[in-house]
Motif scaffolding. Structure first.
Motif, PDB file in Angstrom:
ATOM      1  N   LYS A 101       0.848  -1.197   0.000  1.00 58.58           N
ATOM      2  CA  LYS A 101       0.000   0.000   0.000  1.00 58.58           C
ATOM      3  C   LYS A 101       0.876   1.237   0.000  1.00 58.58           C
ATOM      4  CE  LYS A 101      -2.454   2.903   3.133  1.00 58.58           C
ATOM      5  NZ  LYS A 101      -2.691   3.126   4.539  1.00 58.58           N
ATOM      6  N   PHE A 102       0.521   2.192  -0.849  1.00 59.25           N
ATOM      7  CA  PHE A 102       1.161   3.502  -0.784  1.00 59.25           C
ATOM      8  C   PHE A 102       0.123   4.580  -1.067  1.00 59.25           C
ATOM      9  CE2 PHE A 102       1.643   2.360  -5.212  1.00 59.25           C
ATOM     10  CZ  PHE A 102       1.511   3.548  -5.902  1.00 59.25           C
ATOM     11  N   THR A 103       0.492   5.798  -0.718  1.00 58.50           N
ATOM     12  CA  THR A 103      -0.429   6.934  -0.783  1.00 58.50           C
ATOM     13  C   THR A 103       0.133   8.026  -1.666  1.00 58.50           C
ATOM     14  OG1 THR A 103      -1.261   6.458   1.437  1.00 58.50           O
ATOM     15  CG2 THR A 103      -1.571   8.702   0.630  1.00 58.50           C
ATOM     16  N   ILE A 104      -0.753   8.646  -2.423  1.00 64.35           N
ATOM     17  CA  ILE A 104      -0.421   9.830  -3.215  1.00 64.35           C
ATOM     18  C   ILE A 104      -1.299  10.965  -2.706  1.00 64.35           C
ATOM     19  CG2 ILE A 104      -0.489  10.895  -5.505  1.00 64.35           C
ATOM     20  CD1 ILE A 104      -0.060   8.067  -6.658  1.00 64.35           C
ATOM     21  N   LYS A 105      -0.670  12.043  -2.260  1.00 67.62           N
ATOM     22  CA  LYS A 105      -1.402  13.231  -1.806  1.00 67.62           C
ATOM     23  C   LYS A 105      -1.848  14.021  -3.032  1.00 67.62           C
ATOM     24  CE  LYS A 105      -0.296  12.713   2.613  1.00 67.62           C
ATOM     25  NZ  LYS A 105      -1.109  12.716   3.761  1.00 67.62           N
ATOM     26  N   ILE A 106      -3.085  14.463  -3.022  1.00 67.17           N
ATOM     27  CA  ILE A 106      -3.629  15.242  -4.130  1.00 67.17           C
ATOM     28  C   ILE A 106      -3.508  16.726  -3.776  1.00 67.17           C
ATOM     29  CG2 ILE A 106      -5.700  15.729  -5.484  1.00 67.17           C
ATOM     30  CD1 ILE A 106      -6.462  12.758  -4.963  1.00 67.17           C
ATOM     31  N   GLY A 130       8.244  -0.797  -8.542  1.00 67.49           N
ATOM     32  CA  GLY A 130       9.218  -0.159  -7.653  1.00 67.49           C
ATOM     33  C   GLY A 130       8.698   0.007  -6.238  1.00 67.49           C
ATOM     34  N   LYS A 131       9.559   0.534  -5.375  1.00 67.34           N
ATOM     35  CA  LYS A 131       9.178   0.839  -3.992  1.00 67.34           C
ATOM     36  C   LYS A 131       8.824   2.319  -3.920  1.00 67.34           C
ATOM     37  CE  LYS A 131      10.155  -3.181  -2.180  1.00 67.34           C
ATOM     38  NZ  LYS A 131       9.108  -4.064  -1.757  1.00 67.34           N
ATOM     39  N   PHE A 132       7.897   2.663  -3.031  1.00 74.56           N
ATOM     40  CA  PHE A 132       7.436   4.035  -2.889  1.00 74.56           C
ATOM     41  C   PHE A 132       7.696   4.547  -1.482  1.00 74.56           C
ATOM     42  CE2 PHE A 132       5.115   2.153  -6.336  1.00 74.56           C
ATOM     43  CZ  PHE A 132       5.092   3.156  -7.300  1.00 74.56           C
ATOM     44  N   PRO A 133       7.990   5.831  -1.340  1.00 71.09           N
ATOM     45  CA  PRO A 133       8.194   6.401   0.001  1.00 71.09           C
ATOM     46  C   PRO A 133       6.957   6.178   0.864  1.00 71.09           C
ATOM     47  CG  PRO A 133       8.791   7.996  -1.700  1.00 71.09           C
ATOM     48  CD  PRO A 133       8.139   6.830  -2.391  1.00 71.09           C
TER      49      PRO A 133
END
Length: 141
Positions: A101-106, A130-133
Motif C-alpha cells: 500500500k502507498f499513498t499519493i497526496k492530491i 518499484g518501492k514508494f516512500p
C-alpha cells in the motif's frame, strides 16, 4: 412568529457551520506492473483526517483491464479537505501476506466546492514494480 423564524434561521446557520461545507476532489491514472496493465487493483480516495479522527472514504474502485481508474467524491468539512489516493496491490509481491500500500497526496488546487469535482488530478502512469516512500502493507483495507 417572526421570533420563531429568526431562531430557526440561527439554528440552521449554526448547524451548517458545525457540519462544514461540501468539498469535492477527484483523481485518475493508469497502473502498470512490469510494463503490463495492472487490472483489478483496489484504489481508494480519502479525505485524510489527521489525529484521532479516522480518514473519510470519499470513493473506491478497481482498475479496469487496461489498468486505468478514475475516482471522485466529496466530504463535508469545516476546514479544507486533504484528499489522498491509496493504492493496494500485489505487483512483484510473491506470496507475502496482505497487500502493498502507498499513498499519493492530491494537491489542494484539485479541491472544488460542491459535490462534483470540477478538476480531476491526473496521477499519470504509475509503475507498481518499484518501492514508494512511506509504502507499507495493509490487510484490512
Amino acid at each position: 412568529m417572526i421570533a420563531k423564524v429568526l431562531v430557526l434561521l440561527c439554528l440552521a446557520s449554526t448547524t451548517a457551520a458545525l457540519v462544514g461545507r461540501t468539498q469535492a476532489s477527484g483523481v485518475r491514472g493508469k497502473l502498470i506492473c512490469d510494463g503490463k496493465p495492472a487490472a483489478g487493483v483496489v484504489v481508494k480516495l480519502y479525505d485524510d483526517d489527521r489525529g484521532l479522527d479516522a480518514d473519510d472514504l470519499m470513493a473506491s474502485g478497481k482498475t479496469n483491464a487496461n489498468g486505468e481508474f478514475e475516482l471522485s467524491g466529496h466530504e463535508d468539512e469545516t476546514t479544507p479537505i486533504d484528499p489522498k489516493l491509496n493504492i493496494y496491490h500485489d505487483c512483484n509481491d510473491g506470496i507475502k501476506p496482505c497487500q502493498r500500500k502507498f499513498t499519493i497526496k492530491i494537491p489542494d488546487s484539485y479541491i472544488t466546492p460542491g459535490k462534483v469535482a470540477k478538476k480531476i488530478y491526473d496521477a499519470g502512469t504509475i509503475q507498481l514494480a518499484g518501492k514508494f516512500p512511506g509504502e507499507g502493507r495493509d490487510c484490512l483495507h
